[in-house]
Design an enzyme around this catalytic site. Structure first.
Site, PDB file in Angstrom:
ATOM      1  N   THR A  84       0.848  -1.049   0.071  1.00 39.37           N
ATOM      2  CA  THR A  84      -0.060  -0.065   0.007  1.00 39.37           C
ATOM      3  C   THR A  84       0.809   1.045  -0.383  1.00 39.37           C
ATOM      4  OG1 THR A  84      -1.711  -0.944   1.480  1.00 39.37           O
ATOM      5  CG2 THR A  84      -1.587   1.561   1.312  1.00 39.37           C
ATOM      6  N   VAL A  85       1.730   1.521   0.660  1.00 40.46           N
ATOM      7  CA  VAL A  85       2.978   2.435   1.309  1.00 40.46           C
ATOM      8  C   VAL A  85       2.981   2.725  -0.032  1.00 40.46           C
ATOM      9  CG1 VAL A  85       3.973   3.860   2.507  1.00 40.46           C
ATOM     10  CG2 VAL A  85       1.785   2.572   3.641  1.00 40.46           C
TER      11      VAL A  85
ATOM     12  N   LYS B  21       7.003   2.154  12.542  1.00 36.52           N
ATOM     13  CA  LYS B  21       7.387   2.105  13.942  1.00 36.52           C
ATOM     14  C   LYS B  21       7.250   0.827  14.463  1.00 36.52           C
ATOM     15  CE  LYS B  21       2.559   1.441  13.435  1.00 36.52           C
ATOM     16  NZ  LYS B  21       2.248   1.663  12.128  1.00 36.52           N
TER      17      LYS B  21
ATOM     18  N   GLY C 147     -11.787  -1.849   5.461  1.00 41.14           N
ATOM     19  CA  GLY C 147     -10.136  -1.535   5.239  1.00 41.14           C
ATOM     20  C   GLY C 147      -9.013  -0.379   6.733  1.00 41.14           C
TER      21      GLY C 147
ATOM     22  N   GLU D 174      -7.135  -4.139   9.827  1.00 43.44           N
ATOM     23  CA  GLU D 174      -6.192  -6.092   9.343  1.00 43.44           C
ATOM     24  C   GLU D 174      -6.797  -6.566  10.245  1.00 43.44           C
ATOM     25  OE1 GLU D 174      -2.296  -5.915   9.116  1.00 43.44           O
ATOM     26  OE2 GLU D 174      -2.177  -3.257  10.436  1.00 43.44           O
TER      27      GLU D 174
ATOM     28  N   ASP E 230      -0.358  -0.160  18.974  1.00 47.38           N
ATOM     29  CA  ASP E 230       0.657  -0.123  17.925  1.00 47.38           C
ATOM     30  C   ASP E 230      -0.021   1.565  18.281  1.00 47.38           C
ATOM     31  OD1 ASP E 230      -0.204   0.994  14.715  1.00 47.38           O
ATOM     32  OD2 ASP E 230      -1.004   2.753  15.730  1.00 47.38           O
TER      33      ASP E 230
ATOM     34  N   LYS F 263       4.107   4.391  19.561  1.00 47.32           N
ATOM     35  CA  LYS F 263       4.556   6.212  18.492  1.00 47.32           C
ATOM     36  C   LYS F 263       4.770   6.892  19.698  1.00 47.32           C
ATOM     37  CE  LYS F 263       1.130   4.562  15.107  1.00 47.32           C
ATOM     38  NZ  LYS F 263      -0.190   5.474  14.744  1.00 47.32           N
TER      39      LYS F 263
ATOM     40  N   GLY G  55      -2.849   5.020   5.732  1.00 50.48           N
ATOM     41  CA  GLY G  55      -3.738   5.069   4.353  1.00 50.48           C
ATOM     42  C   GLY G  55      -2.024   5.294   3.512  1.00 50.48           C
TER      43      GLY G  55
END
Lengths: 382, 382
Positions: free
Chosen positions: A10-11, A87, A169, A172, A183, A187, A284
């Site tokens: 995706t990225v 990350k 989306g 996950e 997550d 960060k 995204g």
């Protein structure tokens, strides 16, 4: 500067696409798995990329600690600048990579790893040079923000909003890292390392949103509260660093309440600057790629690092952060916490605790759950 | 790097103070008026500062176009990096100073001139290198935001909130630049120049808040609207740049509505990044100084410019931006505007216009006022 991209998910597709139109940057080879080289720019040999003297920087967007860490070290040793959106990699190996990058005289930047498109770490790294960062925080997980927002606006239950988030989306197939708060915790670890030279790897506390129910939401909404999963970091009174993630009940009008759907909001409080709040899309393809590209443009201007040379791993201290909590637990166990008010109905107790430390609260709930009790708790911020 | 400070007023004291604790920066001489050298670090000779080879950068915080412009040119010609908080200077002479800085190989940075502590121009300059900036905007004048917020929350009239703002130090004795929208207009001029290489000096439109009354506020609040003075800039469909300032009526939940008191909010929409929103204090000693210091730290990392080499002066085109307006005017003149709905009471008409261009609206109201009519208008954003 020609940029190689490691990963074409995706990225990676976004980063490769944006490189075509970025001032001073150029599309380089993209590393894919053997057998996936179905276009001329795709290669499956990292060595070929690193031996290419025209490649000035490597952007890693594969995710996961390995093989990303091995590739990062190899890229730096080959004299390539290194930018990542990963990350997990920076939380686990950031101090080591920072040291290696400085030894090799290359850049090590990772804006996209914290807040997606939100330009948080870059600005924090700049601000800390002249200002004292009193505290850090915000909403750094879009998946759980989408879920909490939907539960509160639509009255849905947890399982329904999780299924919706997966269909859209935003979540996950295995949503554990998001809904557990892990997550978001990674960060705030990175932000603490940028602001305080300490990457906390011990003493961290994270409570996610897995135990929230529609009944909890209805109960605290009736009392004027909105729930968000909030990260908190900062300097404690004794010079330590606190870092934790937990649900927080906020009054309407708090900046956190204006963060809707899957947006992220990051905040720091500077002694001179005051409160600086940054909002944008936290995930995204294109938002995340835009942060990777900003780092690459920063390299062209001379930016090299987000962690200072002094940055080291250490322990967080969450014993000094004190506030009241909202807790739902079995009525029979309500006495386990210092309550300022208790409501009991149908075997369930809902209580507001006296002010207590974050550490004491998370440990008390862990002990209750070890006994099999179903517990939801959230900090109260008036 | 030793930094000389030009001016020792509100912001100058802050900049000089912050230099004492900033990594890699050092307090240099401070330029004051002759006769004001009552401390060893204060000098009244610019020449002495510029001839001092230990001074690497000059931070100008005096305000006004002259003598700041003359001093800026002299500093750059002496090989000093130049940082300023002076929006009047950059709006009037930014293109010329950008050219000179590039000729001399020195930095020309001015974060503090747009949004105070909000890190807007710096991030915009970085983002535009790889992303297409679709639009710019926000609330860039804290004085008028404080006044509008107080009128709406407390039901006060314009004269009362202006007097309050002056007593609190948010408004100057002559508040014209703030309440007319000129201060906000200068800031969006700078943002357009950063994003689009065009510093618009003609074709600009600014409507301030001088004509708003408590009755106006009561009327549109009853219909669910909050008023903010909003700046807008962007690319028009034909490739031109629009730039204007006007009051805007917003629905609760818009990010602008969460900007309370004297805070600023700046926003850009990137084609890839999406909407990025930045909030913080837009004025005051320490917030403004913090932005000057971030620029100075940026110079240490290699940052040199916010305007590209191609940046030039030109005309804004506000003919292509179209939306509906709320207008209060004498009932006898209500026919002068294309109305979708009209309410008349006591000789006053309040109408909602059909969609019309910003240029047509501002010109129509100018014509009405030339006839002596008292008119308030605000764009409507649903």
């Amino acid at each position: 500067m020609k940029v190689a991209v490691l990963g074409y998910g995706t990225v990676g597709v976004g980063v490769y696409g944006m490189l075509a139109n970025a001032a001073g940057l150029e599309q380089g080879p993209v590393l894919v798995r053997p057998g996936k080289e179905n276009e001329p720019f795709k290669v499956s040999s990292l060595a070929a990329i690193l031996e290419d003297p025209t490649v000035g920087a490597v952007a890693e967007v594969m995710g996961g600690v390995e093989p990303a860490f091995t590739y990062a070290c190899a890229a730096m040793r080959a004299g390539k600048h290194f930018v990542t959106s990963n990350k997990a990699l920076v939380a686990a190996k950031g101090v080591e990579l920072n040291r290696l990058a400085r030894e090799q005289g290359v850049a090590f930047l990772f804006s996209a790893a914290c807040g997606g498109a939100v330009p948080f770490l870059h600005n924090l790294a700049l601000a800390r040079e002249s200002d004292t960062i009193l505290s850090l925080g915000g909403i750094l997980n879009g998946t759980t923000n989408y879920m909490l927002d939907a539960m509160q606006r639509l009255g849905l239950d947890y399982a329904d909003v999780l299924a919706d988030a997966q269909r859209l989306g935003y979540a996950e197939a295995d949503p554990t890292a998001d809904v557990s708060g892990l997550d978001a915790l990674r960060k705030i670890m990175l932000a603490c390392a940028v602001a305080y030279d300490l990457l906390p790897t011990e003493g961290l506390l994270n409570e996610g949103i897995e135990s929230i129910t529609a009944a909890d939401v209805a109960h605290f909404q009736a009392r004027g509260y909105t729930c968000r999963l909030v990260v908190s970091g900062g300097r404690s009174a004794d010079g330590g660093v606190y870092a934790y993630v937990e649900p927080v009940l906020l009054r309407a009008g708090s900046p956190e309440c204006s963060v809707l759907e899957n947006y992220n909001m990051a905040r720091y409080e500077g002694q001179c600057a005051g409160s600086i709040v940054l909002m944008g899309q936290g995930a995204g393809r294109w938002p995340t790629a835009s942060a990777v590209l900003r780092d690459l443009s920063g390299i062209l201007r001379g930016e090299r690092s987000m962690f200072s040379a002094a940055c080291a791993e250490g322990a967080a201290d969450n014993g000094g952060s004190v506030h009241g909590y909202y807790v739902r637990l079995p009525a029979a166990l309500a006495g386990a916490l210092p309550a300022e008010s208790v409501e009991k109905e149908g075997g369930i107790a809902r209580l507001i605790t006296a002010p207590m430390s974050v550490k004491a609260m998370h440990e008390a709930v862990k002990a209750l759950r070890a006994q099999g009790a179903a517990v939801f708790f959230a900090a109260i911020k008036e």
